[in-house]
Design an enzyme around this catalytic site. Structure first.
Site: not given
Ligand SMILES: NC(=O)c1ccc[n+]([C@@H]2O[C@H](COP(=O)([O-])OP(=O)(O)OC[C@H]3O[C@@H](n4cnc5c(N)ncnc54)[C@H](OP(=O)(O)O)[C@@H]3O)[C@@H](O)[C@H]2O)c1
Length: 246
Positions: A144, A157
């Site tokens: 990501s 995350y």
């Protein structure tokens, strides 16, 4: 890649019952790969997708569960007898404002790392001998932009994706020449995951040079490119419409 390019190749795409994983499974199947569709709990959607794709099978497994990983690899070999491509796409998060340190408890860190880092690692280790035996093995991890810039749905995350991106480089360093290892790092993608993120999406449209959020197909397109890029290993490709520039 043209029709038939991946004929006879077998690909596991984790978390492929929706979103980026589904688009990747469809794209791989469109060029001839035999896809193993996987999810943790969305069995109906996974089975329906596998039924649509020629030669595909659906295997339910939680990548964070060692027994699930074992079953996923065994089921793949049972169905197709080989493994050539592993797309580590399954992931999880929890939305926590970055300044709210108290909310990002160690339990949250553990839950996210169990899937995004430890699960990916376990499955990769279990698949490696089969990818090596393929003669042209390839791994693509779905990281990501949050792993590369101080952004993302929560600090745990973002840190998990930073770990995954770095793991990509470390694995590429030791698995060549038999297996290439690369990653994509998407910005904001229109999937069920981001369904309610209207404000963030408007922000991306306003900020990113390409002035839109990504479709799952935008990301799948780059994943397929990396599957076919035979002299590329150890790369993390940002797929963010240029958002990282702003
Ligand atoms: N959407 C974005 O903006 C964005 C941006 C950057 C990176 N990403 C990354 O892209 C990946 C896919 O996200 P998405 O947006 O396509 O989400 P999505 O549409 O919600 O799909 C997530 C998929 O992962 C599966 N999954 C979740 N936990 C799993 C587990 N433990 N074992 C096996 N499968 C599991 C889900 O199955 P179940 O429903 O059965 O749990 C589902 O098939 C994730 O790694 C995410 O971090 C997404």
């Amino acid at each position: 890649m043209t029709e038939g390019t991946l004929a006879g190749k077998v690909a596991i795409v984790t978390g492929s019952s929706s979103g980026i994983g589904e688009a990747t499974a469809r794209s791989l199947a469109a060029v001839g790969a035999l896809v193993v569709v996987n999810s943790r709990q969305s069995t109906e959607a996974g089975e329906a997708l596998a039924a649509e794709l020629p030669g595909a099978v659906y295997l339910q497994a939680d990548v964070a569960d060692p027994a699930g990983v074992e079953a996923l690899v065994a089921g793949t070999l049972e169905a197709h007898g080989r493994l050539d491509i592993l797309v580590n796409n399954a992931g999880t998060t929890q939305l926590i404002a970055h300044h709210d340190l108290e909310a990002a408890t160690v339990e949250v860190w553990r839950r996210i790392f169990e899937v995004n880092v430890f699960g990916t690692w376990q499955l990769t280790v279990a698949c490696t001998p089969h990818l090596q035996a393929s003669g042209d093995g390839v791994i693509v991890n779905v990281s990501s932009l949050a792993g590369h810039r101080p952004t993302g749905s929560s600090i745990p995350y973002a840190a998990s994706k930073a770990a995954l991106s770095h793991m990509t480089l470390l694995l590429a360093n030791v698995l060549g020449p038999a297996v290439r290892v690369n990653a994509v790092a998407p910005g904001l993608v229109d999937t069920p995951w981001t369904e309610d993120w209207d404000t963030l999406k408007a922000g991306v449209r306003a900020m990113a040079p390409l002035q839109r959020t990504a479709t799952p197909e935008d990301v799948a397109h780059v994943i397929l490119g990396l599957v076919g890029a035979r002299y590329v290993t150890g790369e993390v490709v940002l797929v963010d419409g240029g958002l990282h520039l702003r």
